[in-house]
Design a protein around this motif. Sequence first.
Motif, PDB file in Angstrom:
ATOM      1  N   HIS A  19       0.872  -1.176   0.000  1.00 61.94           N
ATOM      2  CA  HIS A  19       0.000   0.000   0.000  1.00 61.94           C
ATOM      3  C   HIS A  19       0.907   1.223   0.000  1.00 61.94           C
ATOM      4  CE1 HIS A  19      -3.821  -2.091   0.581  1.00 61.94           C
ATOM      5  NE2 HIS A  19      -3.186  -2.891   1.409  1.00 61.94           N
TER       6      HIS A  19
ATOM      7  N   ASP B 138      -0.028  -3.099  -5.900  1.00 66.24           N
ATOM      8  CA  ASP B 138      -0.619  -2.196  -4.913  1.00 66.24           C
ATOM      9  C   ASP B 138      -2.089  -2.560  -4.755  1.00 66.24           C
ATOM     10  OD1 ASP B 138      -2.079   0.279  -3.971  1.00 66.24           O
ATOM     11  OD2 ASP B 138       0.002   0.923  -3.726  1.00 66.24           O
TER      12      ASP B 138
ATOM     13  N   ASP C 188      -5.376   2.033  -2.867  1.00 64.88           N
ATOM     14  CA  ASP C 188      -4.825   3.233  -2.241  1.00 64.88           C
ATOM     15  C   ASP C 188      -5.481   4.439  -2.899  1.00 64.88           C
ATOM     16  OD1 ASP C 188      -2.735   2.729  -0.235  1.00 64.88           O
ATOM     17  OD2 ASP C 188      -1.644   1.727  -1.839  1.00 64.88           O
TER      18      ASP C 188
END
Length: 448
Positions: free
Chosen positions: A90, A117, A120
């Motif tokens: 993250h 990821d 976010d």
Amino acid sequence: MRLLPALLMLALLAITPLAAQADGEPATLFANLTLVNGDASPPQPGMAILVRGERIEAVGPVGQVQAAGAKVVDMKGAFVTPGLINTHVHLATPPMRRYAEAMLRRDLYGGITAERDMADDLRQVADLARAARVGEIPGPDIYYAALFAGPEFFEDPRTQAVTAGETPGKTPWMRAVDADTDLRQAVAEAKGTGATAIKIYADLSAERVAAITAEAHRQGLKVWAHAAVFPASPAEVLAAGVDGVSHVCMLAYQVSDKMPLAYHRRPNVQEERLAAGDDPTMAGLFETMKAKDQVLDATLWVYEELARMSAADPSRPKPYCSAPLAARLTNQAYRADVIITVGTDGFSPGTSPWPALQDEMQYLQDTAGLKPLDVLKAATLNGAKAVGREAEMGTITPGKLANLVFLTADPSQDVRAFRTVRLTVKRGVLFWRKDYRPVSKAETKDAE
């Protein structure tokens, strides 16, 4: 007159063979190394790798791989593996640009050439991904997800932090989904952020999870989900056809007396029900995952971190799952031939010279019982499968991206070898460990 240079360029391209254009790219020959590939095959000593531009052109025994004019880098005594892939980070919750860039720099110089990821503030993540991809900042390639969850989840303060200036639940990257949501439009808007996948997070029914999954797949996106979405059970999440699930302990909610109704109102896992060894209910989940090629992002690092925090402050709430149970469940999944990846869901302290991924690899080896070569496979080929890029990454193969890690110790014997990184190559660009600039106090200040 302004058209003349462009027309001349087109004419030149038309008469220049493609092979000749490729030959004009810089070539580097890495020689005298031991190849430890991402498919868990035995190490191969006396090898050479020819890289041209950002791709691997040839792999073979020293003397058989040659190229006129190539720069030769003698890696005598080194072991080479594919670039590592962290399948759970993250980078922008909340957005902290200096800190994110510092983590990316440390990741790259620590052998990580790609990462996933897992939702976010995608306004920042998209820019970080672009900057790392074009070389403005040193960092791995980034593949990212837009988050879908039930409306109740958006009371979480993290959702406010990643949608600053907008309304949580009403942005393309943080979407509240209910019976009235136009999923076709919502998925299209998420795709417009550049996302690789939809992450299904929490507070959704089995029917809603299945509908999101079907629409995301229809539009060509992956679906990454929490292993339990509440009230959707692990079995229902897997049945929906998601591409992978995160957090091995969330699978254990399948043996609960009653499935929790919401993410923020869930009790701890009933560990006593899993104390007698391999549980048949869990075995059924793993059998499903194997049959469907669904990836397990185990995140042992999270459970170890929760255990450390609990030990340091006994007044804290007890972790919802213990680190030993997480390791045992991961071991059961491993023995069931489930595809396991290496994800951390966090970063090691800024004072650490190495990324948390190397801790996760060590936990998979030492506590979950994976063989070192299988840990390497989890961190390379399996990670590439998780992001849908196995044709581009994950093994050292001609035609794939030149993502390489050179070590001074043998990773086929112990994954602690990844703390001896000598050189990382990402898309053909060399990042020598000796040139690494450690994370500074100023870069971590915002995260404290």
